[in-house]
Every structure is written in structure tokens, then in C-alpha cells.
Design an enzyme around this catalytic site. Structure first.
Site, PDB file in Angstrom:
ATOM      1  N   ASP A   1     -63.269  56.404 -13.281  1.00  0.00           N
ATOM      2  CA  ASP A   1     -62.068  56.150 -14.072  1.00  0.00           C
ATOM      3  C   ASP A   1     -61.212  56.640 -13.886  1.00  0.00           C
ATOM      4  OD1 ASP A   1     -62.254  53.702 -16.115  1.00  0.00           O
ATOM      5  OD2 ASP A   1     -63.592  55.129 -17.496  1.00  0.00           O
TER       6      ASP A   1
ATOM      7  N   GLN B   1     -67.336  53.729 -21.405  1.00  0.00           N
ATOM      8  CA  GLN B   1     -66.382  52.958 -22.098  1.00  0.00           C
ATOM      9  C   GLN B   1     -66.325  53.618 -24.326  1.00  0.00           C
ATOM     10  OE1 GLN B   1     -64.713  50.299 -20.853  1.00  0.00           O
ATOM     11  NE2 GLN B   1     -63.643  49.539 -22.656  1.00  0.00           N
TER      12      GLN B   1
ATOM     13  N   LYS C   1     -66.853  43.511 -16.713  1.00  0.00           N
ATOM     14  CA  LYS C   1     -66.793  45.064 -15.848  1.00  0.00           C
ATOM     15  C   LYS C   1     -68.422  44.252 -15.591  1.00  0.00           C
ATOM     16  CE  LYS C   1     -64.021  48.387 -18.146  1.00  0.00           C
ATOM     17  NZ  LYS C   1     -64.170  49.381 -19.037  1.00  0.00           N
TER      18      LYS C   1
HETATM   19  N1  GUN Z   1     -60.652  52.025 -22.883  1.00  0.00           N
HETATM   20  C1  GUN Z   1     -60.150  51.368 -22.808  1.00  0.00           C
HETATM   21  N2  GUN Z   1     -59.539  51.295 -21.409  1.00  0.00           N
HETATM   22  C2  GUN Z   1     -60.626  51.975 -20.831  1.00  0.00           C
HETATM   23  C3  GUN Z   1     -60.522  52.173 -19.481  1.00  0.00           C
HETATM   24  O1  GUN Z   1     -59.325  52.138 -18.708  1.00  0.00           O
HETATM   25  N3  GUN Z   1     -61.615  53.178 -19.249  1.00  0.00           N
HETATM   26  C4  GUN Z   1     -62.901  53.479 -19.657  1.00  0.00           C
HETATM   27  N4  GUN Z   1     -63.657  54.453 -20.281  1.00  0.00           N
HETATM   28  N5  GUN Z   1     -62.290  52.801 -21.193  1.00  0.00           N
HETATM   29  C5  GUN Z   1     -61.265  52.566 -21.780  1.00  0.00           C
END
Ligand code: GUN
Length: 284
Positions: free
Chosen positions: A120, A97, A53
Site C-alpha cells: 500500500d 484493508q 483485489k
Molecule cells: N481502504 C480504502 N482504500 C484503501 C487502500 O488503498 N488500501 C487499504 N489497505 N485500505 C483501503
């Protein structure tokens, strides 16, 4: 013979679109969009996702801040970081996350993020907005899946779509997005009786069940579009999806590989969401 949907190439296209917009903002002397990512603990998969990211942000020209907290961080400490970022006018996106260590209540954390900075799309007000058709942040993986389906040129209107999986992150929101495109949508899951009978109806099949090889070629309708959201490790430690690619690929018209399908698209859509949050906040 199935045609491969190249998620890596599509994700580069999306990131290049974002990059061009960020360049235009920079050229006009505007403030640069900023994404803040918080990771708690040392889950190796989460560390890889977070690194990717931050890398994608650098590629697009989006500023990023990474906050790495130890595994024993208290809920109150994490909430304190979120409140500070909510109040910081230079921050456009806040992403925590998942998963979080067990001493932290995930729901409380997601509720604490300013919905306007919720890149998100997991905050209840964005979830509600999606279901009632308001302009809001759409979760990254579902948004990426729609973009991948669109890249095939297959129209969704009037088609039978089957989603296998009912998570808040993928299954439920992608079902709503398919419904918005006038597909007839069925949500199946691990306890669906005779799953193959359901998936064989699908013109568009999205598999997000988290079980390696759950869907085999005999469960795919000939000519279907197959989207594999699975991210599993097999016995040799190799990354594999929820769809058995070897048997499904010859039956499908279009299919996403793992890796190189949905995964890279999720990160590209996060960049798009960050830019959108920036624009909404900046009122342009
Ligand atoms: N963990 C697995 N997929 C995601 C996601 O799309 N966003 C976040 N914040 N954590 C994750």
C-alpha cells in the site's frame, strides 16, 4: 466535449503487463509472487474491494492469501498475524484493508508491516521515501492517477495542477507525484475559501475530497484534465464521484468516469506494487 479516460481499459493493460512478467517468472521456474490481504470485520465496501483485489491477483497469476478476521479481533491478534507474515519468506505483500474497527489503532498496524512488504505504501518509511525521492512503494491510487494522466498524452511539466483533498492515502501523495513531474501544485480542501476560483486555475484537476458532486462544471477550466477519485453513493444507492460528471464533462478535455475510472486502476497498481516488492526482495 470531454473525452473519457477509460480506467477499466487502462487497468487491464497494467494487469496484462504484470501477468506477462509473472508468466515469465513461472516459465523460468521462479517462485511465484504472493500477496496477503487481511480484512477485519464485515464492512460491505471493504468486502467488495478485497474480493476485487483477490480476483485481480488471480488474473495476473499472483498468488493470494485472504485472512478474514471477525469484527471483535483484538489489536494484538492482528499484530500477531502481521508479524507472522513479515517473517514468512513466501509472502511478498501484506495489505490490511482499511478502515479497521475502533478497538484497533490503525497507526500501530501500519507501522507493524515490514516496509519491504508494504504494497500500500502506507508505512512511515515508504511515506518518507516518497517525499525525499527514494525508490520506494508509491501508494496505489496516486500511482494509478499518474498513469491515467499519462494515458491522455498531456504533459505535466509547467502545468497548474490542483488537488482537492489532503488525505494520506490520496491527496498528499498525488500532490508529491505531480510535483515530481514539474507541475505547479496547489492542495485545496473542503475549507478552502472560494474553491471554484482555485479549481478554475487547474490544467490538471484531481478531486479526492469524498463529497458527492463537490466540483461542478463551472469550477472546471475549459480544456482541463479532470480526475475524479470520489466513491460516493447517491440517494438511489448509485455509485458517484466527487465531480458532477454531467456538467464537467462538456468543459473538460479529458475526464474519468465513476465507476470505471480511478477505482480499477488502484487495484491494477496494487498488482504492480506486489510484483515490485517481490523483485526488490528477490534482488532482481
Ligand atoms: N481502504 C480504502 N482504500 C484503501 C487502500 O488503498 N488500501 C487499504 N489497505 N485500505 C483501503
Amino acid at each position: 466535449m470531454g473525452k473519457i479516460i477509460d480506467g477499466k481499459a487502462m487497468s487491464t493493460l497494467v494487469k496484462d503487463e504484470v501477468r506477462a512478467e509473472v508468466e515469465a517468472i513461472r516459465a523460468a521456474g521462479g517462485r511465484i509472487p504472493c500477496l496477503c490481504v487481511i480484512i477485519v470485520g464485515e464492512n460491505p465496501a471493504s468486502q467488495v474491494y478485497v474480493r476485487n483485489k483477490v480476483k485481480a491477483a488471480a488474473y495476473t497469476g499472483i498468488e493470494s492469501r485472504l485472512i478474514e478476521l471477525p469484527a471483535d479481533t483484538t489489536e494484538e491478534t492482528l499484530l500477531g498475524h502481521i508479524r507472522a507474515l513479515n517473517a514468512d519468506p513466501a509472502v511478498d505483500g501484506v495489505l490490511v484493508q482499511l478502515p479497521l474497527p475502533e478497538q484497533i489503532d490503525q497507526e500501530k498496524v501500519l507501522d507493524a508491516i515490514d516496509p519491504a512488504k508494504d504494497v500500500d505504501g502506507f508505512h512511515p518509511s515508504n511515506v518518507a521515501g516518497l517525499w525525499i525521492g527514494k525508490d520506494c512503494t508509491v501508494p496505489c491510487t496516486p500511482a494509478g492517477i499518474l498513469r491515467l494522466i499519462d494515458s491522455t498524452g498531456v504533459a505535466l511539466k509547467g502545468k497548474q495542477a490542483v488537488v482537492v483533498g489532503r488525505s494520506n492515502i490520496v491527496g498528499k501523495p498525488v500532490a508529491k507525484l505531480l510535483l515530481d513531474r514539474h507541475a505547479t501544485v496547489t492542495i485545496a480542501h473542503s475549507r478552502t475559501a472560494d474553491l471554484g476560483a482555485v479549481t478554475r486555475q487547474a490544467d490538471v484537476l484531481v478531486v479526492a475530497a469524498g463529497r458527492a458532486g463537490l466540483v461542478t462544471g463551472d469550477m472546471v477550466k475549459p480544456g482541463a484534465v479532470v480526475i475524479d477519485v470520489g466513491m460516493n453513493r447517491n440517494a438511489d444507492g448509485k455509485l458517484c464521484g466527487d465531480v458532477d460528471f454531467a456538467s464537467a464533462e462538456p468543459v473538460a478535455a479529458w475526464i474519468t468516469p465513476v465507476p470505471g475510472g480511478v477505482g480499477p486502476m488502484t487495484i491494477a497498481m496494487l498488482m504492480q506494487n506486489t510484483l515490485r516488492c517481490y523483485r526488490r526482495r528477490a534482488g532482481r
